[in-house]
Motif scaffolding. Structure first.
Motif, mmCIF file in Angstrom:
data_model
loop_
_atom_site.group_PDB
_atom_site.id
_atom_site.type_symbol
_atom_site.label_atom_id
_atom_site.label_comp_id
_atom_site.label_asym_id
_atom_site.label_seq_id
_atom_site.Cartn_x
_atom_site.Cartn_y
_atom_site.Cartn_z
ATOM 1 N N GLU A 168 135.567 6.626 -6.813
ATOM 2 C CA GLU A 168 136.609 6.471 -5.794
ATOM 3 C C GLU A 168 136.966 4.995 -5.643
ATOM 4 O OE1 GLU A 168 137.110 9.227 -2.377
ATOM 5 O OE2 GLU A 168 136.585 7.488 -1.148
ATOM 6 N N GLN A 170 138.355 2.599 -2.715
ATOM 7 C CA GLN A 170 138.572 2.597 -1.262
ATOM 8 C C GLN A 170 139.262 1.297 -0.854
ATOM 9 O OE1 GLN A 170 134.439 2.868 -0.076
ATOM 10 N NE2 GLN A 170 134.374 5.100 -0.375
ATOM 11 N N GLU A 193 146.513 12.784 6.547
ATOM 12 C CA GLU A 193 145.228 13.022 5.911
ATOM 13 C C GLU A 193 145.306 12.852 4.404
ATOM 14 O OE1 GLU A 193 143.157 16.533 7.453
ATOM 15 O OE2 GLU A 193 143.160 15.248 9.249
ATOM 16 N N ARG A 194 146.458 13.301 3.849
ATOM 17 C CA ARG A 194 146.697 13.126 2.421
ATOM 18 C C ARG A 194 148.165 12.810 2.206
ATOM 19 N NH1 ARG A 194 143.366 17.435 0.035
ATOM 20 N NH2 ARG A 194 144.783 17.525 -1.711
ATOM 21 N N ARG A 227 141.739 5.946 -1.653
ATOM 22 C CA ARG A 227 141.688 6.240 -0.228
ATOM 23 C C ARG A 227 141.962 4.959 0.558
ATOM 24 N NH1 ARG A 227 139.417 10.618 2.444
ATOM 25 N NH2 ARG A 227 138.395 11.478 0.622
ATOM 26 N N LEU A 229 141.439 3.158 4.185
ATOM 27 C CA LEU A 229 140.575 3.318 5.363
ATOM 28 C C LEU A 229 140.550 2.050 6.203
ATOM 29 C CD1 LEU A 229 138.174 3.869 2.691
ATOM 30 C CD2 LEU A 229 137.848 5.581 4.437
ATOM 31 N N GLU A 234 134.921 3.793 11.676
ATOM 32 C CA GLU A 234 134.551 4.848 10.729
ATOM 33 C C GLU A 234 135.683 5.870 10.699
ATOM 34 O OE1 GLU A 234 131.771 5.023 8.757
ATOM 35 O OE2 GLU A 234 131.490 2.977 9.512
ATOM 36 N N GLY A 235 135.831 6.583 9.601
ATOM 37 C CA GLY A 235 136.855 7.627 9.550
ATOM 38 C C GLY A 235 137.150 8.016 8.120
ATOM 39 N N GLU A 236 137.909 9.091 7.976
ATOM 40 C CA GLU A 236 138.210 9.628 6.649
ATOM 41 C C GLU A 236 139.361 8.902 5.977
ATOM 42 O OE1 GLU A 236 136.744 12.565 4.920
ATOM 43 O OE2 GLU A 236 135.282 11.546 6.212
ATOM 44 N N THR A 238 143.081 8.006 4.616
ATOM 45 C CA THR A 238 144.093 8.832 3.942
ATOM 46 C C THR A 238 143.779 8.888 2.457
ATOM 47 O OG1 THR A 238 145.796 8.149 5.509
ATOM 48 C CG2 THR A 238 146.559 9.070 3.417
ATOM 49 N N LEU A 239 143.765 10.110 1.916
ATOM 50 C CA LEU A 239 143.527 10.281 0.484
ATOM 51 C C LEU A 239 144.876 10.374 -0.229
ATOM 52 C CD1 LEU A 239 141.304 10.819 -1.668
ATOM 53 C CD2 LEU A 239 141.724 13.255 -1.286
#
Ligand code: ADP
Ligand code: ASP
Ligand code: MG
Length: 407
Positions: A168, A170, A193-194, A227, A229, A234-236, A238-239
């Motif tokens: 990945e 990031q 999110e994506r 991704r 970020l 902290e967090g997911e 965007t992919l």
């Protein structure tokens, strides 16, 4: 165990405290058994400061020396981050672009990466080290230092990830992902999110500076999982993905991008005959000036009016060339305007939904915002409007397409 490439932008390494915080973050990924390559930008404001220093000596400095100068910003942060990692007991080594053989063409200030030799980085990773690489820079075949264009550290990170076949890439920055539009302009913007590579590419090329255009091109071409970020929470994030979701309820529009870097030129009363467009735009292209939108109108008197947009920085040169062309062609007049902006709606959902453009035009008309130029592609509609309407237009469209965050 995964191989991760992380990139930290200027704000994320903007002070000693922040560099120490980045080191903590890197350490936690490394402690969990991952191999980590970190790409860093210069501390925020540093690249601009260096540009200003050069301007004080020469308004048009040598491109080669400019790249020698600008690359120093990133050299500072790699060393400081490596030291911060050592302080935490992490074995780390820093490298400039040249040292890890990021080979580029010789186009100073906008060089393209041709090739990366990952041997040295792989050896360090195998030995358990964290590798810290300077973003934004490379070397050409003669060993001259090159830079990759503003925001170019994103591209260094994606190119490293592609070369190392990372699991990945990031991109850590000062927002927690890619939003429906720049949250600085529309506070109601929502994190996605994506988003597909294709949409991200249109967003980036329409002015969203969250990722450099070339980094998205690269990621799409080599299918690098990418991704965006936050460095601070902290967090997911965007992919950025290859596939479109098979969701019938898919949004018509994914995002709104805008660019303030626009300028418009018009040549009026040009005798209309085959080859006119070429005669007008040929010399502009030869001067290496990129043309974006183009509109041609045919008048009743056998003449044509021709309008096109260029990057605002290129306006003085483009205007000079166009005036010369106007004399040669016997055109009536030449006009220019740099008080304009471009706003673009982007979404793969456009393919399956009609009426996007008319909804857009109605929303702008309701606010009395005049549209000066329009252009469309399969997944994008862009308009040129007066710059004073930028915020109003973005917020109006954000609302009209139901992009506002709930609450
Ligand atoms: P970095 O220094 O980390 O590379 P940048 O300033 O280049 O950060 O990019 C992050 C900025 O991009 C955000 O602060 C935000 O204002 C801007 N931006 C523009 N469009 C968007 C968008 N659609 N989503 C998120 N951020 C955006
Ligand atoms: N430091 C460079 C710039 O400010 C590259 C980057 O930050 O990505 O554009
Ligand atoms: Mg950036």
């Amino acid at each position: 165990m995964a191989l991760i490439v992380q990139k930290y932008g200027g704000t994320s390494v903007g002070s000693v405290e922040r560099i120490l915080a980045v080191a903590e973050k890197v350490k936690s990924w490394h402690d969990r058994g991952n191999q980590v390559v970190v790409v860093v930008s210069a501390m925020s404001g540093e690249t601009n400061r260096l540009i200003e220093l050069a301007r004080q000596i020469d308004p048009d400095p040598s491109p080669r020396e400019m790249d020698v100068l600008l690359s120093t910003g990133e050299q500072v942060t790699i060393a400081l981050l490596a030291m911060a990692l050592h302080r935490l007991g992490v074995d780390a080594r820093s490298y400039t672009g040249g040292q890890v053989h990021i080979r580029t063409d010789s186009a100073h200030s906008k060089a393209r990466i041709m090739d990366i030799d990952g041997t040295r980085v792989r050896a360090d990773l195998e030995a358990g080290r964290v590798v810290v690489v300077a973003g934004f820079q490379g070397v050409d075949e003669n060993g001259a230092i090159t830079t990759l264009g503003r925001g170019g550290s994103d591209t260094t990170a994606v190119a490293m990830a592609a070369a190392l076949k990372a699991d990945e890439c990031q991109i850590y920055t000062d927002v927690d992902g890619v939003y429906t539009t720049d949250p600085r302009v529309e506070p109601k913007a929502r994190r996605l999110e994506r988003i597909t590579f294709e949409e991200m590419l249109e967003m980036a090329s329409s002015g969203s500076k969250v990722l450099q255009i070339r980094s998205v091109e690269f990621a799409g071409k080599y299918n690098v999982p990418l991704r965006v970020l936050s460095s601070f929470e902290e967090g997911e994030g965007t992919l950025i993905t290859l596939d479109e979701e098979d969701d019938v309820e898919q949004a018509k529009i994914s995002g709104i991008a805008f660019s303030r870097d626009e300028a418009k030129l018009t040549i009026r009363g040009v005798p209309d005959h085959p080859g006119v467009a070429y005669q007008i735009l040929g010399p502009i292209g030869e001067a290496n000036i990129e043309v974006d939108m183009i509109v041609q109108n045919i008048g009743k008197d056998g003449t044509t009016d021709f309008t096109f947009t260029v990057h605002r920085n290129d306006l003085p040169r483009a205007l000079e060339i166009l005036k010369k062309t106007a004399d040669e062609l016997g055109a009536r007049e030449v006009e220019s305007d740099d008080k304009i902006v471009k706003i673009a709606l982007v979404g793969v959902g456009m393919r399956s939904h009609a009426g996007i453009a008319s909804t857009m035009f109605k929303a702008l008309a309701d606010e009395q915002i005049n549209i000066q130029m329009i252009s469309t592609s399969e997944i994008k509609v862009s308009v040129i409007v007066d710059e004073k309407y930028l915020e109003l237009a973005v917020r109006t469209l954000h609302d009209a397409f139901g992009l506002d965050a709930e609450n």
